[in-house]
Design a protein around this motif. Sequence first.
Motif, PDB file in Angstrom:
ATOM      1  N   ALA A  95     112.461  78.016  31.681  1.00 37.67           N
ATOM      2  CA  ALA A  95     113.138  77.578  30.458  1.00 37.67           C
ATOM      3  C   ALA A  95     114.023  76.366  30.728  1.00 37.67           C
ATOM      4  CB  ALA A  95     113.976  78.727  29.891  1.00 37.67           C
ATOM      5  N   ASP A  99     113.684  72.668  28.993  1.00 36.10           N
ATOM      6  CA  ASP A  99     114.793  71.992  28.302  1.00 36.10           C
ATOM      7  C   ASP A  99     115.054  70.611  28.902  1.00 36.10           C
ATOM      8  OD1 ASP A  99     115.108  74.149  26.678  1.00 36.10           O
ATOM      9  OD2 ASP A  99     116.766  75.031  27.793  1.00 36.10           O
ATOM     10  N   ALA A 103     114.781  67.057  26.903  1.00 39.01           N
ATOM     11  CA  ALA A 103     115.918  66.133  26.870  1.00 39.01           C
ATOM     12  C   ALA A 103     115.529  64.769  27.436  1.00 39.01           C
ATOM     13  CB  ALA A 103     117.085  66.727  27.653  1.00 39.01           C
ATOM     14  N   GLU A 259     123.634  68.881  24.710  1.00 40.36           N
ATOM     15  CA  GLU A 259     122.955  69.820  25.600  1.00 40.36           C
ATOM     16  C   GLU A 259     123.172  71.239  25.098  1.00 40.36           C
ATOM     17  OE1 GLU A 259     122.831  71.137  30.313  1.00 40.36           O
ATOM     18  OE2 GLU A 259     124.202  69.590  29.597  1.00 40.36           O
ATOM     19  N   THR A 260     122.095  72.000  25.048  1.00 37.38           N
ATOM     20  CA  THR A 260     122.165  73.376  24.564  1.00 37.38           C
ATOM     21  C   THR A 260     122.985  74.225  25.516  1.00 37.38           C
ATOM     22  OG1 THR A 260     119.988  73.152  23.545  1.00 37.38           O
ATOM     23  CG2 THR A 260     120.818  75.383  23.868  1.00 37.38           C
ATOM     24  N   LYS A 262     124.050  77.143  27.695  1.00 39.10           N
ATOM     25  CA  LYS A 262     123.268  78.153  28.418  1.00 39.10           C
ATOM     26  C   LYS A 262     124.009  79.478  28.371  1.00 39.10           C
ATOM     27  CE  LYS A 262     119.961  75.410  29.743  1.00 39.10           C
ATOM     28  NZ  LYS A 262     120.347  74.231  29.042  1.00 39.10           N
TER      29      LYS A 262
END
Length: 262
Positions: A95, A99, A103, A259-260, A262
């Motif tokens: 994952a 990501d 990006a 940024e997602t 975490k």
Amino acid sequence: MARRRNRRKRSGHENHERWLITYADLITLLLIFFIIMYAMSQIDIKKYDSLAKSLQLEFHRADSIIEMGSGLEGGTDVAKYDTPPPTATPPPSAAADLDAEIAKRREQALQDLLKVIETYVRENKLQQDVFVGDTPQGIAIRLSDRFLFDLGKADLKPEARPALDKLSSLFTKLDTTISIQGHTDNLPIQPGSAFQDNWGLSSGRALSVLRYFVDSRKLPEKLFEIAGYADTRPVAANDTEANRQKNRRVEILVVRQAETAK
């Protein structure tokens, strides 16, 4: 009497030999027992675990068939399994790699956009009216109001449409948010204007640019968001006409996705 004695003798002889049948049965059972034990010792543990997990997953999938169900085993029995049923969630490392790749592609798309717009502005000699730069928030495209609108109005000028057409052709390739923001100087609205104040003027100008992209160029509405900031976010002091001209603008921000977490 003789017959009874003979009958007793015969029956006694038969009972004396029945232990052979019991012994044969015991030997047979022992043989079967050892065969089963040997067969069980040859089980592939990995295949057995895989089969157990598959069966467990299928039992819990009964919810998709039975309305209001909780699996063939019932909702309260899940805790008795040491290993949870497998899911479609990729491993954390996979994952994270996905990501990072997404990006990277988005960032490359932003850099490509920046280069194309800079080239377009330079080739069409629009340096006085169109500015583009890379900011922490994303690629910022600043359009002067004299390039887009008449003073105090929010109707697009015909000469602004080729540049907006160029931008719309680039936006179709993006997978991000495009924020259209209207700004004004600090001078009050002149009497007779269609807008009550600079808030209405800045919002109306942002909306006009949005309508052009969506209605005329048929870009999807979900790409955009708009805002009107009036004179609250100047880029220069409102002390001269030249500086006030810099503040009267529409900015198009191609957002760099955060940024997602975490």
